[in-house]
Design an enzyme around this catalytic site. Structure first.
Site, mmCIF file in Angstrom:
data_model
loop_
_atom_site.group_PDB
_atom_site.id
_atom_site.type_symbol
_atom_site.label_atom_id
_atom_site.label_comp_id
_atom_site.label_asym_id
_atom_site.label_seq_id
_atom_site.Cartn_x
_atom_site.Cartn_y
_atom_site.Cartn_z
ATOM 1 N N GLY A 11 0.781 -1.239 0.000
ATOM 2 C CA GLY A 11 0.000 0.000 0.000
ATOM 3 C C GLY A 11 0.808 1.282 0.000
ATOM 4 C CG ASN A 13 1.725 3.193 -5.788
ATOM 5 O OD1 ASN A 13 2.137 4.222 -6.304
ATOM 6 N ND2 ASN A 13 2.305 2.015 -5.966
ATOM 7 C CG MET A 89 -1.329 -8.449 -6.209
ATOM 8 S SD MET A 89 -0.239 -7.638 -7.393
ATOM 9 C CE MET A 89 0.627 -9.069 -8.014
ATOM 10 C CG ASN A 106 -3.202 -1.077 -12.819
ATOM 11 O OD1 ASN A 106 -3.136 -1.317 -11.610
ATOM 12 N ND2 ASN A 106 -2.432 -1.699 -13.701
ATOM 13 C CG HIS A 108 2.240 -2.225 -15.227
ATOM 14 N ND1 HIS A 108 2.001 -3.454 -14.665
ATOM 15 C CD2 HIS A 108 3.245 -2.401 -16.122
ATOM 16 C CE1 HIS A 108 2.821 -4.347 -15.197
ATOM 17 N NE2 HIS A 108 3.584 -3.734 -16.090
HETATM 18 C C1 GRF Z 1 3.578 -1.296 -7.388
HETATM 19 O O1 GRF Z 1 4.855 -1.515 -7.938
HETATM 20 C C2 GRF Z 1 2.552 -1.153 -8.497
HETATM 21 O O2 GRF Z 1 3.054 -0.534 -9.625
HETATM 22 C C3 GRF Z 1 2.208 -2.586 -8.781
HETATM 23 O O3 GRF Z 1 2.207 -3.216 -7.529
HETATM 24 C C4 GRF Z 1 3.064 -2.511 -6.640
HETATM 25 C C5 GRF Z 1 2.240 -2.128 -5.448
HETATM 26 O O4 GRF Z 1 3.000 -1.512 -4.442
HETATM 27 N N1 GRF Z 1 0.961 -2.673 -9.504
HETATM 28 P P1 GRF Z 1 2.264 -0.844 -3.210
HETATM 29 O O5 GRF Z 1 1.343 -1.908 -2.599
HETATM 30 O O6 GRF Z 1 1.510 0.349 -3.691
HETATM 31 O O7 GRF Z 1 3.372 -0.462 -2.245
#
Ligand code: GRF
Length: 216
Positions: A11, A13, A89, A106, A108
């Protein structure tokens, strides 16, 4: 604008979004976080910042359809207008996406269409790419595809490991994801086929190739 965030893990992000809302960089709020993983660290972040969250487990539903319908119900109940996949995921079906037309985005960790799918950072390293990066895009039924909103490029250095590269990319993820949410919240994002145009955005040019030894 009220947003919903779907997470499965750490988490970070989500945290970047929380910080952007708390500092007033984005107007609106995170109305709901849904985690499909009961042990996701993202849940701790919700508790700490008093953000409403729900854990919705796939195994509690007879089908993917029922699982997704429950998520849609919870998001609609909170009047969510934009759904942000931040390390979620799972691949969402067309039925879920049609509940939020062109309102699911999303993040990525590659410059799509390169290195789609899992372990994008490792894919880029193994390929021998010199530049990779991260992308925020609208979600379509195809995995890690859909119109690109914003990308950032990140160099791959000779001594990089999957971990060091992931960390370098992540710093940029934390910048472009709140930026995309802000643009959408402000109603500045227009989609024309595959092309996304952001009204009033400043398009700068950055030196992207660290190996360039000659100048022209
Ligand atoms: C990130 O690298 C995102 O780009 C990918 O999964 C990861 C998630 O990281 N889809 P977080 O849970 O936000 O730390």
């Amino acid at each position: 604008m009220k947003i919903g965030v779907l997470v499965s893990g750490r988490g970070s992000n989500l945290q970047a979004l929380i910080d952007a809302y708390q500092s007033g960089k984005i107007e609106g709020h995170i109305a709901l976080v849904i985690s499909d993983n009961p042990n996701a660290y993202a849940i701790e972040r919700c508790k700490k910042h008093k953000i409403p969250y729900k854990v919705v487990l796939r195994k509690d539903f007879p089908s993917k359809r029922d699982f997704e319908r429950e998520m849609v119900r919870l998001l609609k109940e909170k009047e969510v207008e934009l759904v942000v996949l931040a390390g979620f995921m799972r691949v969402l079906s067309g039925e879920f996406l049609s509940a939020f037309p062109m309102r699911v985005i999303n993040i990525h960790p590659s410059l799509i269409p390169a290195f789609q799918g899992l372990n994008a950072q490792k894919q880029a390293l193994d390929y021998g790419a010199k530049i990779t990066g991260c992308t925020v895009h609208f979600v379509s039924e195809e995995l890690d595809n859909g119109p690109v909103i914003i990308q950032a490029c990140v160099p791959i250095l000779p001594e990089d490991t999957e971990e060091s590269l992931s960390e370098r990319i992540l710093k940029f993820e934390h910048r472009i994801l709140p930026q995309a949410v802000k643009w959408i919240s402000e109603g500045r994002v227009k989609i024309d086929g595959r092309k996304v145009v952001v009204e009033g955005a400043i398009y700068g040019t950055l030196p992207v190739n660290p190996m360039l030894e000659i100048s022209f």
